[in-house]
Design a protein around this motif. Structure first.
Motif: not given
Ligand SMILES: [Zn+2]
Length: 1015
Positions: A758-771
């Motif tokens: 299959s050419k289709m992919s799915q995903g989730i990204v969670l981020r916490h940034l401290f600058i």
């Protein structure tokens, strides 16, 4: 779909079949003989012929129909199984081909014993039809099926085809599908996925213009033609070949008819070219001393390697005759042709094989030997290659490897000298070690596929890795378990008993068990059926006076045989093989008291296809018995299973703020992707006089049998200098260097795809940034007192992504919800390529929409009309050459975010704290790096936003862009823009100041590419 139905049918019949294989005497197969007359028209590129098929029904069943393959019809249109597979594998050539270059078979008029018979085409596949028999064909009866036929030869898109007047005539005539113990096997022609055909005798008459040289399956019957080939071969010995001279001479006005015969063959192919040179030789078989005549046919193009290629054919015929069993036919031939099969270097047909491309002499020998070897593993042992491609490709690869080891010794991959390979940590640089490393990486990343799978279910790269290479490893292992001598004996007997038949995997298993009295269920029912190999580890050992007890654990569910060695340093004191088990067991060794056993090792010879070799060794003394010594090497290293790998590399980098930086890259990443992985790049900035750089540490998990395909949790760190406007007093402002520090905690989830291909992919990204922006700035309170300040803020973010990487209309969607410094924004990006008709190229369309959900935020967090420039990269996601530079080209580096206007309009007037919708179009000029771009946007700003000037809601720009690497390195040259944007550039502004560019460092992260192997 037809194929799915077929597979289901196969599964059902396989299960039923288990009970009947215990009686090999019940084996039967159909006899199918052919009489074919065919004439080549080399102006129209067509074949005109007629065929008489004698079909004897040896099955116990009465047949009311016979499935017929009409495989030239695979090239009929873009909807055939072949056409769809070609497109899926990323090739546009056939899809985009002109109608006159396509091919088909027609003018069919089937008769059975002279009575008309009805041909019914399969609804899905024009290259499969069923022939309804006028009368049922009873068991033991024979019929004659006749038809005229006309083939339009396609341009070479796969195997059957012509390249100019080079003709490769294979899979060309109407041919009954196989009917065997499992039923009918009607299969459409495929590029990836080979054949399954009935055995029989061929008698073929080929008519071509006189000056064509023809190479065909079987024995040529015309003495005058044999004379002519002899003469060509003699002439060729003193010829000088001009590689560039590839002109086709005119065709003779007169024709000749060549007659060929071959017995007990399941196919017939022929190749014709007026330019062919001929080399002829002969080889006497080792046992019977029967002489096999060998021919090679080649054009000027590769003559310097090919003129001696008969030697390779001879040696291959001898080697396989010796190792497997005697070659049954009288000729063996190889043709220098032109295939268009994905990744294929050659293709086999009985007694004749065709190669494609340029090779040095070692590779030419390698490919010729592989293809000649197929005479045994496909030609004589007639496997069902479509359902079990490992049986022909894999077993053949095993013997081909032995041939290459015999005549070339240990080979290094890509011909790298072993010293060079060693530098890169590839132990011995041996091709097997490198391939094992690659396979291990693929296994670790859940991208592995079992050795036994239908040909069409593999990804293109996996087809090579598992069907070919892994099966080769598995059989080397099997030979090691059994002992080479016994393995060879068993294989030779298998060849004898099953030659000119259709052995199935279960027949092979039964044969091995019958011949040895051992069970090989672990090999045939487990090892080759599973994507991951076995994994044994040593947990502990106990030493007695003369015996040793070693606790072994199998971490897999494959009870594969394994070897354990007592080692003294690098030398082996004793190696024993053990029957496999699952779970844990204790094994016992006797050893001599004077032996200095330093460690105990599983799989010392590295022949077991273990997924993990790191846990194979235990030391007999000292602390940390299972800990591996460190291996510290510069540059990229392959995984060394006996060591803990650390790589390093000196680094030099530059940006406009830090100027020159020097440091050291240190990482433990390998292509096999360790579970705990770190990449550190600390550097020293000689201008900022401080430590800067990047680093990450994370856990990579690739869970088996889960809806999650990949999980990565990482902590990332980045610190560089940037240009900061420093307010010292109310009057004085000066630019000064400051550093930002960014901590990113990131969780990435890739979901499992619906199917491997299959050419289709799915995903989730969670981020916490401290600058943390170390501004060293000052403010003044009401009474003028100085208040120092630093900027610090946090960002929380969740992104859902969907990607479909198909060749036509590939697209992606990203939706992000972000909380930055207490305000929330929602934004989404959709990308699609709208292909030009019949082209890989097209219009790239990007749609962006973003809206603030809560209170308006400061301008620097807003949606910018332009692509994000460094002052607006508040996430510090990108790397900018001149972060916060006020002018100069480096200040105009943008990234593909927000409105992605190319005009460098970075003023706060073009930033929205309310909503922004944008559409970006790139009209790519095919086959050039040039595209025309147009950007449109509609945006609004809330009332509280400081409006210094009146700005229209609707904005646009356009111009020319240079895509050196799509979305990685691009330059933008605006040609027109909306009036408000125009106002940004007062009269006298140089055109150069309107040019912007992109350098997307994130897309160049090699570690990220290694973590996400695309197969
Ligand atoms: Zn092959």
């Amino acid at each position: 779909m037809f194929l799915k139905r077929l597979c289901l049918l196969l599964i059902l019949t396989v299960n039923l079949q288990r009970y009947s294989i215990a009686q090999p005497s019940s084996y039967w197969q159909q006899d199918v003989d052919y009489l074919i007359h065919v004439t080549l028209d080399d102006v129209q590129h067509t074949l005109q012929g007629d065929i008489a098929i004698t079909y004897r029904n040896n099955s116990p069943d009465e047949l009311s129909l016979i499935y017929i393959h009409l495989w030239p019809n695979a090239y009929k249109n873009t909807k055939t199984a072949f056409a769809r597979q070609k497109l899926e594998s990323g090739s546009i050539d056939f899809y985009a081909s002109k109608d006159e270059d396509k091919g088909y078979i027609d003018q069919l008029d089937f008769k059975v014993n002279n009575e008309p018979a009805t041909l019914k085409y399969d609804e899905e596949n024009p290259d499969i039809a069923s022939l309804a028999l006028p009368h049922p064909l009873k068991s033991g009866e024979t019929i004659t099926i006749t038809t005229p036929f006309h083939v339009k030869i396609p341009k070479c898109f796969s195997r059957l085809g012509h390249t100019g007047q080079l003709y490769q005539i294979s899979q060309w005539y109407p041919k009954p599908a196989v009917y065997d113990r499992k039923g009918w096997h009607p299969i459409p022609y495929l590029d990836q996925g080979e054949f399954y055909s009935e055995f029989g005798n061929f008698h073929v008459f080929i008519t071509v213009p006189d000056n064509y040289v023809v190479g065909a399956s079987g024995d040529l019957q015309n003495p005058s033609e044999i004379e002519w080939l002899n003469k060509l071969s003699e002439d060729g010995k003193n010829a000088s070949y001009v590689a560039a001279d590839l002109v086709f001479p005119p065709s003779s006005p007169t024709t000749k008819t060549l007659e060929y015969k071959i017995e007990r063959s399941h196919d017939f192919a022929w190749f014709a070219d007026k330019r062919f040179h001929v080399a002829k030789s002969a080889v006497a078989l080792p046992q019977s001393e029967r002489v096999v005549t060998t021919y090679v046919y080649f054009t000027n193009a590769h003559a310097s390697e090919w003129y001696k290629a008969c030697d390779y054919v001879n040696r291959a015929v001898l080697f396989y005759s010796d190792q497997v069993g005697e070659y049954p036919w009288n000729v063996a031939q190889a043709v220098d042709g032109s295939l268009e099969v994905e990744g294929a270097g050659g293709m086999e047909y009985p007694t004749i094989t065709v190669l494609s491309g340029k090779y040095d002499s070692e590779m030419l020998d390698n490919v010729i030997t592989h293809e000649v070897g197929h005479n045994w593993f496909y030609g004589i042992l007639g496997f069902n290659e479509r359902s079990y491609p490992w049986m022909d490709e894999g077993i053949n690869t095993y013997y081909e490897n032995r041939y290459m080891d015999t005549y070339y010794g240990d080979r290094t991959l890509f011909g790298l000298p072993s010293q060079v390979a060693k530098v890169f940590g590839v132990e011995s640089g041996d091709a097997d070690d490198v391939l094992w490393t690659v396979n291990q990486a693929v296994v670790n990343q859940n991208k592995a596929q079992p050795v036994q799978l239908h040909a069409a279910k593999y990804g293109t790269i996996n087809y090579g890795l598992f069907v070919y290479a892994q099966t080769g490893f598995d059989f080397r292992y099997l030979a090691d378990v059994m002992g080479q001598e016994q393995f060879d004996k068993v294989m030779r007997k298998f060849y004898k008993e099953w030659q000119f038949k259709h052995p199935q995997p279960e027949d092979m298993k039964l044969h091995f068990e019958k011949e040895t009295g051992e069970s090989y269920a672990w090999f045939f029912d487990k090892l080759i059926m599973e994507a991951r190999g076995p994994d044994y580890s040593i947990s502990k050992f106990q030493k007695g006076a003369s015996a040793m007890a070693v606790d072994i654990k199998n971490n897999s569910d494959i009870p594969a045989a394994f070897s354990v060695s007592l080692m003294s340093g690098d030398s082996v004191l004793r190696t024993d093989w053990f029957r496999g088990f699952t779970g844990s067991q204790t094994i016992y060794f006797n050893y001599k008291p004077d032996w200095n056993v330093t460690h105990i090792k599983i799989d010392e010879r590295k022949t077991i296809p273990e997924t993990k070799r790191e846990n194979n060794t235990i030391k007999t003394s000292g602390p940390f018995k299972t800990m591996e010594p460190l291996q510290i090497k510069p540059f990229f290293t392959a995984e060394n299973p006996d060591k803990t790998n650390i790589s390093y590399m000196p680094l030099v980098a530059w940006n406009d703020n830090d100027k020159w930086m020097a440091g050291l890259g240190i990482w433990n990443s390998t292509v096999a992707t360790p579970m705990f992985e770190y990449v550190l790049a600390p550097m020293y900035s000689f201008t900022a006089k401080t430590v800067v750089g990047k680093g990450s540490a994370g856990f990579n998990l690739y869970p088996e049998n889960s809806f999650i395909d990949r999980l990565r949790v990482s902590e990332n760190f980045k610190r560089f200098s940037f240009d900061e406007l420093n307010v010292v007093t109310l009057e004085d402002q000066l630019d000064t260097l400051a550093q930002f520090t960014r901590f990113e905690t990131k969780g990435e989830i890739d979901f499992r795809k619906r199917s491997f291909t299959s050419k289709m992919s799915q995903g989730i990204v969670l981020r916490h940034l401290f600058i943390y922006e170390n501004i060293n700035g000052y403010n003044f309170d009401d009474v003028g007192k100085i208040l120092p300040f630093d900027a610090r803020y946090a960002i929380n973010e969740i992104t859902y992504s969907l990607k479909n990487k198909r060749l036509l209309f590939p697209h992606s969607l990203h939706v992000t919800l972000q909380d930055v410094a207490g305000s929330q924004k929602l934004f989404s990006e959709f990308n699609i390529k709208i292909n030009y008709p019949k082209s890989k190229s097209g219009v790239n369309v990007r749609l962006f929409g973003g809206v603030w959900l809560g209170d308006p935020a400061p301008a620097e967090y807003g949606f910018t009309l332009a692509g994000v420039s460094s002052p607006y990269d508040y996430e510090y996601d990108q790397m900018y050459y001149g972060r916060n530079n006020n002018d100069g080209l480096l200040s105009r580096q943008i990234s593909r975010e927000n409105g992605f206007f190319k005009v460098p309009a970075f003023s706060a007037d073009f930033v929205s704290d309310n909503f922004l919708g944008a559409a970006n179009f790139e009209f790519v000029v095919p086959k050039t790096p040039v595209a025309l771009f147009v950007d449109l946007a509609y945006f609004d700003r809330s009332a509280t936003f400081i409006e210094s000037t009146y700005i229209d809601n609707f904005q646009y720009d356009g111009g020319v862009m240079l895509q050196l690497v799509d979305n990685v390195v691009e330059f933008y040259f605006p040609l027109f823009m909306s009036p408000n944007l125009e106002e940004q550039f007062p009269d006298g502004t140089k055109y150069a100041d309107k040019i912007s560019f992109m350098v997307n460092f994130n897309a160049m992260n090699i570690f990220e590419l290694m973590r996400k192997l695309e197969l």
